[in-house]
Design an enzyme around this catalytic site. Structure first.
Site, PDB file in Angstrom:
ATOM      1  N   LEU A   1      35.927  94.743  14.872  1.00 51.16           N
ATOM      2  CA  LEU A   1      36.795  95.613  14.080  1.00 51.16           C
ATOM      3  C   LEU A   1      38.250  95.277  14.419  1.00 51.16           C
ATOM      4  O   LEU A   1      38.594  95.056  15.580  1.00 51.16           O
ATOM      5  CB  LEU A   1      36.498  97.080  14.383  1.00 51.16           C
TER       6      LEU A   1
ATOM      7  N   ASP B   1      34.125  93.528  23.447  1.00 51.03           N
ATOM      8  CA  ASP B   1      33.339  94.095  24.552  1.00 51.03           C
ATOM      9  C   ASP B   1      34.199  94.412  25.774  1.00 51.03           C
ATOM     10  O   ASP B   1      33.777  94.215  26.927  1.00 51.03           O
ATOM     11  CB  ASP B   1      32.193  93.134  24.952  1.00 51.03           C
TER      12      ASP B   1
ATOM     13  N   MET C   1      27.807  92.702  13.781  1.00 54.81           N
ATOM     14  CA  MET C   1      28.261  91.379  14.229  1.00 54.81           C
ATOM     15  C   MET C   1      29.711  91.063  13.860  1.00 54.81           C
ATOM     16  O   MET C   1      30.082  89.899  13.765  1.00 54.81           O
ATOM     17  CB  MET C   1      27.316  90.302  13.665  1.00 54.81           C
ATOM     18  N   ARG C   2      30.518  92.079  13.625  1.00 51.68           N
ATOM     19  CA  ARG C   2      31.926  91.825  13.301  1.00 51.68           C
ATOM     20  C   ARG C   2      32.803  92.548  14.295  1.00 51.68           C
ATOM     21  O   ARG C   2      32.445  93.626  14.785  1.00 51.68           O
ATOM     22  CB  ARG C   2      32.267  92.371  11.906  1.00 51.68           C
TER      23      ARG C   2
ATOM     24  N   ASN D   1      30.177 101.129  21.267  1.00 51.69           N
ATOM     25  CA  ASN D   1      29.362  99.926  21.063  1.00 51.69           C
ATOM     26  C   ASN D   1      28.349  99.833  22.190  1.00 51.69           C
ATOM     27  O   ASN D   1      28.567 100.377  23.279  1.00 51.69           O
ATOM     28  CB  ASN D   1      30.264  98.692  21.088  1.00 51.69           C
TER      29      ASN D   1
ATOM     30  N   HIS E   1      26.230  96.853  24.401  1.00 50.32           N
ATOM     31  CA  HIS E   1      26.233  95.419  24.679  1.00 50.32           C
ATOM     32  C   HIS E   1      25.149  95.107  25.713  1.00 50.32           C
ATOM     33  O   HIS E   1      25.043  95.800  26.720  1.00 50.32           O
ATOM     34  CB  HIS E   1      27.608  94.989  25.192  1.00 50.32           C
TER      35      HIS E   1
HETATM   36  C1  GRF Z   1      21.293  94.734  20.873  1.00 47.95           C
HETATM   37  O1  GRF Z   1      20.853  93.914  21.925  1.00 47.95           O
HETATM   38  C2  GRF Z   1      22.682  95.217  21.135  1.00 47.95           C
HETATM   39  O2  GRF Z   1      22.968  95.431  22.481  1.00 47.95           O
HETATM   40  C3  GRF Z   1      23.530  94.072  20.612  1.00 47.95           C
HETATM   41  O3  GRF Z   1      22.846  93.635  19.463  1.00 47.95           O
HETATM   42  C4  GRF Z   1      21.459  93.946  19.581  1.00 47.95           C
HETATM   43  C5  GRF Z   1      21.104  94.756  18.379  1.00 47.95           C
HETATM   44  O4  GRF Z   1      19.722  95.020  18.306  1.00 47.95           O
HETATM   45  N1  GRF Z   1      24.882  94.515  20.373  1.00 47.95           N
HETATM   46  P1  GRF Z   1      19.176  96.076  17.269  1.00 47.95           P
HETATM   47  O5  GRF Z   1      19.671  95.632  15.885  1.00 47.95           O
HETATM   48  O6  GRF Z   1      19.699  97.424  17.648  1.00 47.95           O
HETATM   49  O7  GRF Z   1      17.678  95.994  17.369  1.00 47.95           O
END
Ligand code: GRF
Length: 205
Positions: free
Chosen positions: A94, A146, A91-92, A108, A110
């Site tokens: 970079l 993203d 959740m950060r 990543n 998304h």
């Molecule tokens: C996923 O939906 C991913 O696409 C997003 O965050 C969620 C992470 O889910 N970036 P998990 O921790 O892999 O279950």
């Protein structure tokens, strides 16, 4: 010799699990050396430890600056000769400093068909917009949120009675397929970046 991978997480870690499973089935020729989390409680840390993988909570609060925090992570990566980092629900954002200092690739995943619905709550954004098709994207990470070059995408239908949870679950199933696939393409030297476009080279015979 296999290429060394690190996975960064903040929570549940289901994508991490799909990577662990695909490596243990012998389908993904990467060596997952370390899982790093910015959240001590992340369930993904438990998944990593259960699989015998080094799992580290790196505390952002222990540093005065983002640079100090990222430096600690960069040192961990360097010590383990990591060549590829997979962000999986990390959740950060970079910083440009991190991306400049790290000599390998960063990917990543998304939960939308980028460039639509970047950032948080992508599934909710898709529902509110009223799209009929959504999906997920694996991309290389650049300095934006993203915005990096797209490697793989998979689509899913959006149904009239969907809510955020049902759509997220449908998308997540696809995420668990395409993240290991994208990493495999990287591991087998089949990704060629040309500006924004990522070409997938044919399988080597
Ligand atoms: C996923 O939906 C991913 O696409 C997003 O965050 C969620 C992470 O889910 N970036 P998990 O921790 O892999 O279950």
């Amino acid at each position: 010799m296999k290429i060394n991978l690190a996975v960064f997480i903040s929570g549940r870690g289901s994508n991490l699990q799909s990577i662990i499973d695909s490596i243990s089935r012998g389908e993904l020729p990467l060596d997952l050396k370390i899982v790093i989390s910015d959240n001590r409680e992340a369930y993904g840390l438990k998944r990593a430890r259960k699989a015998g993988i080094e799992a580290r909570y790196v505390n952002p609060g222990a540093h005065d600056s983002e640079k100090g925090y990222e430096q600690q992570i960069l040192t961990l990566l360097k010590e383990r000769e990591i060549k590829i980092v997979a962000l999986a629900g990390f959740m950060r954002l970079l910083s440009p400093y991190f991306l400049e200092q790290f000599s390998g690739e960063v990917m990543n995943i998304h939960p939308s068909l980028l460039p639509a619905f970047r950032g948080l709550h992508a599934q909710k954004q898709a529902l509110e917009y009223g799209v009929k098709v959504s999906g997920c994207t694996v991309h290389f990470v650049d300095e934006g949120m993203d915005t990096g070059p797209i490697i793989l995408q998979e689509s899913v239908p959006v149904y009239d009675d969907d809510d955020e949870d049902s759509l997220a679950a449908r998308i997540l199933k696809k995420e668990h397929q395409i993240y290991p696939q994208a990493l495999k393409l990287y591991a087998t030297g089949r990704l060629q970046k040309k500006g924004r476009r990522v070409k997938i080279l044919p399988e080597k015979k």
